[in-house]
Design a protein around this motif. Structure first.
Motif, short mmCIF file in Angstrom:
data_model
loop_
_atom_site.label_atom_id
_atom_site.label_comp_id
_atom_site.label_asym_id
_atom_site.label_seq_id
_atom_site.Cartn_x
_atom_site.Cartn_y
_atom_site.Cartn_z
N ALA A 179 41.81 55.61 28.12
CA ALA A 179 41.09 54.41 27.66
C ALA A 179 41.39 54.22 26.18
O ALA A 179 41.96 55.10 25.53
N GLN A 180 41.01 53.06 25.66
CA GLN A 180 41.22 52.76 24.25
C GLN A 180 39.98 53.12 23.43
O GLN A 180 38.92 53.44 23.97
N ARG A 181 40.11 53.02 22.14
CA ARG A 181 39.07 53.39 21.19
C ARG A 181 37.72 52.78 21.58
O ARG A 181 37.60 51.61 21.89
N ASP A 182 36.68 53.62 21.58
CA ASP A 182 35.29 53.24 21.84
C ASP A 182 35.01 52.85 23.28
O ASP A 182 33.95 52.29 23.58
N ASN A 183 35.93 53.11 24.19
CA ASN A 183 35.68 52.88 25.62
C ASN A 183 35.69 54.23 26.33
O ASN A 183 36.74 54.84 26.50
N ARG A 214 45.38 55.65 34.43
CA ARG A 214 45.77 54.70 33.39
C ARG A 214 45.37 53.26 33.72
O ARG A 214 45.36 52.41 32.81
N PHE A 215 45.07 52.96 34.95
CA PHE A 215 44.91 51.58 35.40
C PHE A 215 43.54 51.39 36.05
O PHE A 215 43.21 52.07 37.02
N MET A 216 42.73 50.44 35.53
CA MET A 216 41.39 50.17 36.04
C MET A 216 41.19 48.66 36.20
O MET A 216 41.61 47.87 35.35
N LEU A 217 40.55 48.26 37.32
CA LEU A 217 40.20 46.88 37.58
C LEU A 217 38.72 46.80 37.93
O LEU A 217 38.22 47.61 38.71
N ILE A 218 38.01 45.80 37.37
CA ILE A 218 36.60 45.58 37.68
C ILE A 218 36.41 44.10 37.99
O ILE A 218 36.68 43.24 37.15
N TYR A 219 35.98 43.81 39.21
CA TYR A 219 35.72 42.43 39.62
C TYR A 219 34.21 42.22 39.72
O TYR A 219 33.49 43.11 40.17
N GLU A 271 29.67 32.69 39.37
CA GLU A 271 30.51 33.24 38.32
C GLU A 271 31.44 34.29 38.91
O GLU A 271 31.00 35.20 39.62
N ASN A 272 32.72 34.15 38.63
CA ASN A 272 33.72 35.14 38.99
C ASN A 272 34.36 35.66 37.71
O ASN A 272 34.73 34.88 36.82
N SER A 273 34.50 36.97 37.62
CA SER A 273 35.15 37.53 36.44
C SER A 273 35.97 38.74 36.86
O SER A 273 35.68 39.41 37.87
N LEU A 274 37.00 39.02 36.09
CA LEU A 274 37.88 40.15 36.35
C LEU A 274 38.24 40.80 35.02
O LEU A 274 38.68 40.12 34.09
N GLN A 275 38.04 42.10 34.93
CA GLN A 275 38.43 42.88 33.76
C GLN A 275 39.45 43.92 34.21
O GLN A 275 39.22 44.64 35.19
N GLY A 276 40.56 43.97 33.52
CA GLY A 276 41.58 44.94 33.87
C GLY A 276 42.22 45.55 32.64
O GLY A 276 42.31 44.91 31.59
N SER A 277 42.64 46.80 32.75
CA SER A 277 43.31 47.46 31.63
C SER A 277 44.34 48.45 32.16
O SER A 277 44.06 49.19 33.12
N TYR A 278 45.51 48.40 31.55
CA TYR A 278 46.53 49.41 31.82
C TYR A 278 46.83 50.11 30.50
O TYR A 278 47.26 49.48 29.53
N ASN A 279 46.60 51.41 30.45
CA ASN A 279 46.74 52.20 29.23
C ASN A 279 48.06 52.96 29.26
O ASN A 279 48.22 53.90 30.04
#
Length: 811
Positions: free
Chosen positions: A107-111, A644-649, A681-689
């Motif tokens: 994860a990145q800083r502060d996560n 390394r890879f996370m998705l939140i719907y 409301e639809n939202s998607l958060q994703g991160s690849y580190n």
């Protein structure tokens, strides 16, 4: 008034409880740091000769889910601490007999992901209040937070370094925290307090160095002692954060470009006090606000996304008198600009925000525990511009004058857990616009054994506007038992009808005198299937102060539980008597009376350690004897594709039926209508580190809401709060129906290429539409949304951290 007769015996009762209880907190461990001449190499590999003969801080005990049990023999923890004139150094040996089970999500800083982590709490004033927490995960992610008792503020950011390593014996941490990241009192010998902790994710267990009795007080009251730090020749604390940024913006066939450069700086005025300033600020890459269709009587509020207004502001938030979004907010005269338009004129420009010219804050704490804070910001004059189509002339109207915002705070802490504070906020605007001043006195006191807490506030506001001035007052008193499984508390809140802090603070309502109570039962060690649970009962009695009118009574209960397998669930039920609402009508001394209502809500949250986890919530509110009801549902699965890879719907749905709602304010009548409303409301958060310093992030949100007023359902409000039928003519201009749709997508690449330095490449795509087509269903509205012009924005921002000590050594 009733409150006048309750306050004196209430105060006497509390005083007896506070000073009659003399329980002492458990004895604290002591660790002596070792001075070193040469710093270790910060690589996480603890084979430096320098660490071999130092004393160890060990014998960790369980904090969660148990209460003080010794750490497992298979998972011992040992920590060593050293210091130089420049920094403090920490080496943590975190042994594990099954290293393959150590969770190492990136994860990145502060996560903080669901991973094993080590934390080091440092309180350089040893006051039980002002504590900084430094996290390091087993994958090397760093996080830092200001601790206010058990609350963590991750907006706090300082420059420090840590590295980790892993072998067949466990994992290891090496930390370097420079004194430029800390504030501490002057003196030859420092007496600090600290806490060390370790979380083992696959066991769902957390261990700490100094025992924390969760049944009494707050965790920050249980630090051990860090001594031995003497004769620190602290470096000059001066650092610069210069930035450059550029952007290209395209919308509706037009392309614009912009280039900005500026700088933030931090300067250590003394060992304890720091000046932060932002010169030529740039907030172009702050996160978008989650705007919604707002048909209520109160403004919609948003969280602060600008780093300068979130970092190191704990002193300025005392008494909740500082809502930083006021600085740079919509100009005071924005809405009036349309009414000021003359015949044959059109508005060429009417800025929706106010530019911040510069801001600074000075804060710190003396050796005696006195915190001092000063904040100042200046915003630019804003004007609306008009063009006369007949004469060709242009004119301007000031909608927001040059304005100065400042805050001054004194916060005296004592007995390592109590405080008394004074705060003043002030807004001065150029010319004949309104000025404002608010002063507050606050206290927050624990008894010696931390088993009872007594807190209170007294705040006075003063508004000066043209020839009209008004002074307001508000207060709060609260008493709570903070020890044991069974706890309780009572409080009283008061404000007169002229109390107003909205120039720099935030309050929606005034003219109230409310009484609140709550009681709860919780466990601190696993019992049955539960690691923890908490049952709470609460209620309140709400009154209008002038005239003295009972508004409503509320009664409810809630439950929170966490099983041994980290499955959490809970809910609440609530009943309210009929409610006199004085704000929905938008006219002074008018109210509508809503019938009694009953509400229930339930939620679940599954184990985040698993690859797939789910959060979900369902709630229903029914107004008894009325067709008015409201349903809420949310569902949010999260997918951990890899470390390394996370998705939140997330999906949220709200439906409200047949609510009597405000429509229009006429000279002699307040018009209401029967409204149906739906929101999705639809939202998607994703991160690849790629690493802990490089990541690709996706943030998407689409929010749709429609409000439809039934034909022939309009009524006027009578003086007794009842509604009677009214023939209200609806045309295109006054149609209250609404269809609201917004789309935001952010895709960014972030690279922290050096300590305190980063580069962010950001692409943004946004579309917005609002119209009267409330008959459209969700997918029809989305189709209509994409007929609107889309905004495409590409920006690059580079910030480089420069420390004076490093620059001076090179020179």
């Amino acid at each position: 008034m009733l409150c006048k007769y309750l306050l004196l015996p209430f105060f006497l009762l509390i005083t007896g409880f506070l000073f009659g209880q003399q329980n002492e907190l458990p004895q604290k461990k002591i660790y002596t740091a070792t001075r070193i001449e040469d710093k270790p190499q910060i690589d996480g590999i603890l084979d430096d000769e320098i660490w071999k003969d130092f004393p160890e801080a060990g014998n960790f005990v369980m904090y969660e889910p148990g209460d003080g049990k010794p750490s497992r023999s298979t998972h011992p923890s040992q920590v060593k601490i050293a210091y130089t004139d420049e920094a403090i150094y920490v080496a943590a040996y975190l042994y594990d007999n099954k290293p393959s089970k150590i969770r190492r999500e990136f994860a990145q800083r502060d996560n903080l992901p669901t991973a094993d982590f080590f934390f080091f709490d440092l309180n350089t004033y040893n006051d039980g209040e002002n504590q900084t927490r430094f996290y390091v995960t087993a994958a090397g992610t760093l996080a830092d937070a200001k601790m206010k008792r058990d609350n963590e503020d991750f907006a706090f950011n300082v420059v420090w370094e840590a590295r980790v390593s892993l072998n067949e014996e466990g994992w290891f941490v090496e930390m370097e925290i420079p004194y430029s990241a800390l504030r501490f009192p002057g003196g030859e010998e420092q007496l600090w307090s600290m806490q060390l902790g370790r979380h083992i994710s696959h066991l769902n267990e957390t261990y700490v160095w100094n025992y924390i009795d969760k049944s009494i007080g707050e965790s920050t009251h249980y630090n051990g002692i860090l001594e031995g730090i003497e004769n620190i020749d602290a470096p000059v604390r001066l650092s610069f954060y210069p930035y450059v940024s550029g952007e290209v913006d395209y919308i509706d066939g037009e392309t614009t470009t912009a280039f900005n450069a500026g700088m933030d700086l931090k300067y250590g005025i003394s060992d304890a006090f720091t000046l932060d300033a932002t010169l030529i600020p740039d907030f172009g890459q702050t996160a978008y606000d989650e705007v919604e269709l707002n048909l209520g009587p109160f403004e919609q509020t948003f969280g602060e996304n600008r780093a300068f207004f979130t970092e190191g502001t704990e002193l300025f938030t005392k008494g909740n008198l500082f809502y930083s979004r006021r600085i740079g907010d919509t100009p005071l005269g924005f809405n009036n600009a349309q009414d000021a338009r003359l015949e044959n004129e059109e508005i060429v420009e009417n800025p929706e925000t106010t530019n911040l010219l510069n801001a600074l804050k000075i804060s710190g704490r003396t050796k005696s525990g006195l915190g001092i804070g000063f904040f100042n910001a200046i915003t630019e004059r804003q004007k609306a511009r008009y063009y006369n189509k007949t004469t060709g002339e242009q004119r301007e109207l000031i909608t927001e004058p040059l304005a100065n915002y400042n805050i001054f705070v004194l916060d005296q802490q004592f007995d390592q857990k109590s405080s008394v504070s004074l705060i003043n906020t002030n807004v001065i605007r150029e010319g004949k616009f309104r000025d404002a001043n608010v002063s507050g006195f606050l206290f927050d006191v624990y008894n010696r054994g931390s088993s009872f807490n007594f807190s209170g506030e007294a705040k006075m506001s003063r508004i000066n506007y043209a020839e009209s001035n008004k002074t307001g007052f508000a207060s709060q008193l609260a008493f709570a038992r903070t020890k044991g499984k069974f706890r309780y508390g009572i409080s009283h809140e008061f404000a007169n009808k002229t109390y107003d802090i909205n120039d720099l603070g935030l309050n929606f309502i005034n003219n109230y005198s409310n009484f609140n109570w709550q009681t709860s039962y919780r466990i601190f060690e696993p019992h049955g299937i539960f690691n923890e649970y908490n049952i709470q009962f609460y209620g309140d009695h709400q009154r209008r102060y002038d005239p003295d009118i009972a508004l409503t009574n509320n009664f409810g209960s809630s439950f929170f539980g966490m099983t041994r397998e980290r499955f959490a669930f809970g809910g609440n039920v609530n009943y309210s008597t009929p409610f006199k609402d004085f704000f929905e009508p938008r006219r002074n001394n008018s109210f509508i009376e809503y019938p009694e209502n009953a509400a229930a809500e339930a939620w679940i949250s599954s184990d985040y350690r698993k690859r797939i986890a789910i959060d979900s919530r369902l709630g229903y509110n029914k107004y008894l004897g009325s067709p008015h009801g409201e349903l809420n549902f949310s569902f949010s699965p999260r997918f951990r594709v890899s470390n390394r890879f996370m998705l939140i719907y997330s999906f949220e749905f709200m439906e409200e039926n047949e609510r009597e709602s405000f429509v229009a304010l006429l000279p002699k009548n307040v018009i209401f209508g029967t409204r149906d409303m739906k929101s999705i409301e639809n939202s998607l958060q994703g991160s690849y580190n790629f690493t802990n310093r490089q990541a690709l992030n996706l943030s998407f949100r689409n929010f749709w809401s429609s409000a439809n007023f039934a034909d022939d359902s309009f009524s006027r409000l009578r003086d007794n709060g009842e509604l009677v039928s009214y023939n209200y003519e609806v045309d295109e201009a006054n149609n209250p129906d609404a269809n609201f749709n917004v789309w935001n997508l952010d895709l960014s690449y972030q690279w922290r290429f050096a300590p305190g330095s980063e580069m962010i490449l950001l692409y943004r795509n946004s579309i917005f539409n609002v119209d009267k087509q409330s008959e459209l269903a969700y997918f029809e509205s989305v189709e209509n949304l994409f007929k609107q012009p889309a905004r495409h924005n590409l920006s690059l921002r580079i910030v480089y951290y420069l420390d004076y000590s490093s620059i001076n050594s090179i020179i």
